[in-house]
Motif scaffolding. Sequence first.
Motif, short mmCIF file in Angstrom:
data_model
loop_
_atom_site.label_atom_id
_atom_site.label_comp_id
_atom_site.label_asym_id
_atom_site.label_seq_id
_atom_site.Cartn_x
_atom_site.Cartn_y
_atom_site.Cartn_z
N ALA A 118 -47.51 11.17 12.58
CA ALA A 118 -47.24 12.10 11.49
C ALA A 118 -45.87 11.81 10.86
CB ALA A 118 -47.31 13.54 11.99
N PHE A 119 -44.87 11.58 11.68
CA PHE A 119 -43.53 11.29 11.17
C PHE A 119 -43.44 9.86 10.61
CE2 PHE A 119 -42.53 14.78 14.07
CZ PHE A 119 -41.80 15.59 13.21
N LEU A 120 -44.04 8.91 11.30
CA LEU A 120 -43.96 7.52 10.87
C LEU A 120 -44.68 7.29 9.55
CD1 LEU A 120 -44.42 5.85 14.36
CD2 LEU A 120 -42.37 5.73 12.92
N VAL A 121 -45.84 7.92 9.37
CA VAL A 121 -46.58 7.77 8.12
C VAL A 121 -45.77 8.36 6.98
CG1 VAL A 121 -48.61 8.61 6.85
CG2 VAL A 121 -48.88 7.61 9.12
N ASN A 122 -45.14 9.50 7.20
CA ASN A 122 -44.31 10.12 6.17
C ASN A 122 -43.17 9.18 5.77
OD1 ASN A 122 -43.46 12.23 4.45
ND2 ASN A 122 -41.90 12.78 5.95
N ASP A 123 -42.49 8.61 6.74
CA ASP A 123 -41.40 7.68 6.47
C ASP A 123 -41.92 6.44 5.74
OD1 ASP A 123 -38.91 6.52 6.46
OD2 ASP A 123 -38.80 6.20 8.63
N TYR A 124 -43.05 5.90 6.19
CA TYR A 124 -43.66 4.73 5.56
C TYR A 124 -44.01 5.02 4.10
CZ TYR A 124 -46.94 0.89 4.78
OH TYR A 124 -47.58 -0.21 4.28
N ASN A 125 -44.65 6.16 3.85
CA ASN A 125 -45.06 6.50 2.49
C ASN A 125 -43.87 6.69 1.56
OD1 ASN A 125 -47.76 6.27 3.09
ND2 ASN A 125 -48.04 8.46 3.47
N GLN A 126 -42.77 7.20 2.08
CA GLN A 126 -41.56 7.32 1.26
C GLN A 126 -41.05 5.94 0.85
OE1 GLN A 126 -38.71 9.67 3.42
NE2 GLN A 126 -39.87 11.57 3.17
N PHE A 169 -46.93 0.40 13.46
CA PHE A 169 -45.53 0.72 13.16
C PHE A 169 -44.58 0.01 14.13
CE2 PHE A 169 -47.51 4.57 11.20
CZ PHE A 169 -47.15 4.26 9.89
N VAL A 170 -44.96 -0.07 15.39
CA VAL A 170 -44.15 -0.81 16.37
C VAL A 170 -44.07 -2.27 15.95
CG1 VAL A 170 -43.98 -1.57 18.77
CG2 VAL A 170 -44.65 0.78 18.27
N TYR A 171 -45.21 -2.85 15.60
CA TYR A 171 -45.25 -4.24 15.16
C TYR A 171 -44.38 -4.45 13.92
CZ TYR A 171 -47.07 -8.52 13.12
OH TYR A 171 -47.17 -9.77 12.56
N LEU A 172 -44.50 -3.55 12.95
CA LEU A 172 -43.72 -3.64 11.72
C LEU A 172 -42.23 -3.58 12.02
CD1 LEU A 172 -44.35 -3.73 8.62
CD2 LEU A 172 -44.06 -1.26 8.63
N HIS A 197 -36.40 -0.16 10.61
CA HIS A 197 -35.98 0.98 11.42
C HIS A 197 -36.52 2.24 10.77
CE1 HIS A 197 -33.34 -1.63 13.69
NE2 HIS A 197 -32.95 -2.16 12.54
N PHE A 198 -37.35 2.94 11.51
CA PHE A 198 -37.96 4.17 10.99
C PHE A 198 -37.18 5.38 11.49
CE2 PHE A 198 -41.41 1.07 10.98
CZ PHE A 198 -41.87 1.22 9.68
N SER A 199 -37.41 6.53 10.85
CA SER A 199 -36.70 7.75 11.23
C SER A 199 -37.05 8.19 12.65
CB SER A 199 -36.99 8.88 10.22
OG SER A 199 -38.37 9.16 10.20
N VAL A 200 -38.27 7.90 13.08
CA VAL A 200 -38.68 8.18 14.44
C VAL A 200 -38.67 6.84 15.18
CG1 VAL A 200 -40.55 8.97 15.94
CG2 VAL A 200 -40.11 10.11 13.78
N PRO A 201 -37.89 6.69 16.22
CA PRO A 201 -37.81 5.39 16.89
C PRO A 201 -39.18 4.94 17.44
CG PRO A 201 -36.12 6.88 17.71
CD PRO A 201 -37.03 7.68 16.84
N THR A 202 -39.46 3.68 17.23
CA THR A 202 -40.65 3.06 17.80
C THR A 202 -40.14 2.11 18.87
OG1 THR A 202 -40.56 1.35 16.12
CG2 THR A 202 -42.03 3.18 15.71
N ARG A 203 -40.77 2.12 19.98
CA ARG A 203 -40.34 1.21 21.04
C ARG A 203 -41.54 0.62 21.73
NH1 ARG A 203 -39.48 5.72 25.38
NH2 ARG A 203 -39.71 7.37 23.93
#
Length: 142
Positions: free
Chosen positions: A80-88, A125-128, A135-141
């Motif tokens: 939910a957070f990553l998609v929002n950041d991506y769409n922005q 998103f992790v791959y990206l 770097h996304f607003s929600v850390p991916t690890r």
Amino acid sequence: MKNILYILLLALLVYSCGSVGGKNFPSKRISGAENDTVRIANDSLEYEIIIIEPGFDLFINSYAHPRGYYSQSYLENKNAFLVNDYNQRVHQPNLYNPNLYVNEINYDPNIDYGYEVNYLLYNYFVYLALQYNQHFSVPTRL
């Protein structure tokens, strides 16, 4: 005979000191991979996700955490957070690479897409983040 034994032991030592693979993300190896297409569809909910990204299939099969590692609710919250950041980023082509952020992702957190869709979307998103140093607003690890 002794020399052959020493040579074999030395060869074995050199071989064993090689890369262990681990969870290191070999971006050079991934970037050389052919284009991958991952299609996720559920006709009953009438949605479809198609990921066309070089190396993503190799990443998901070799480097990503296995299915079941994360709970579905964890993945839904992250997505939910990553998609929002991506769409922005899609709507800001002057700030972000428009070749990376091409299309908006229509993800509704109120729809149960199932584990597989959430797993693959999160790992995209992790791959990206790893492949393109994003770097996304929600850390991916990994």
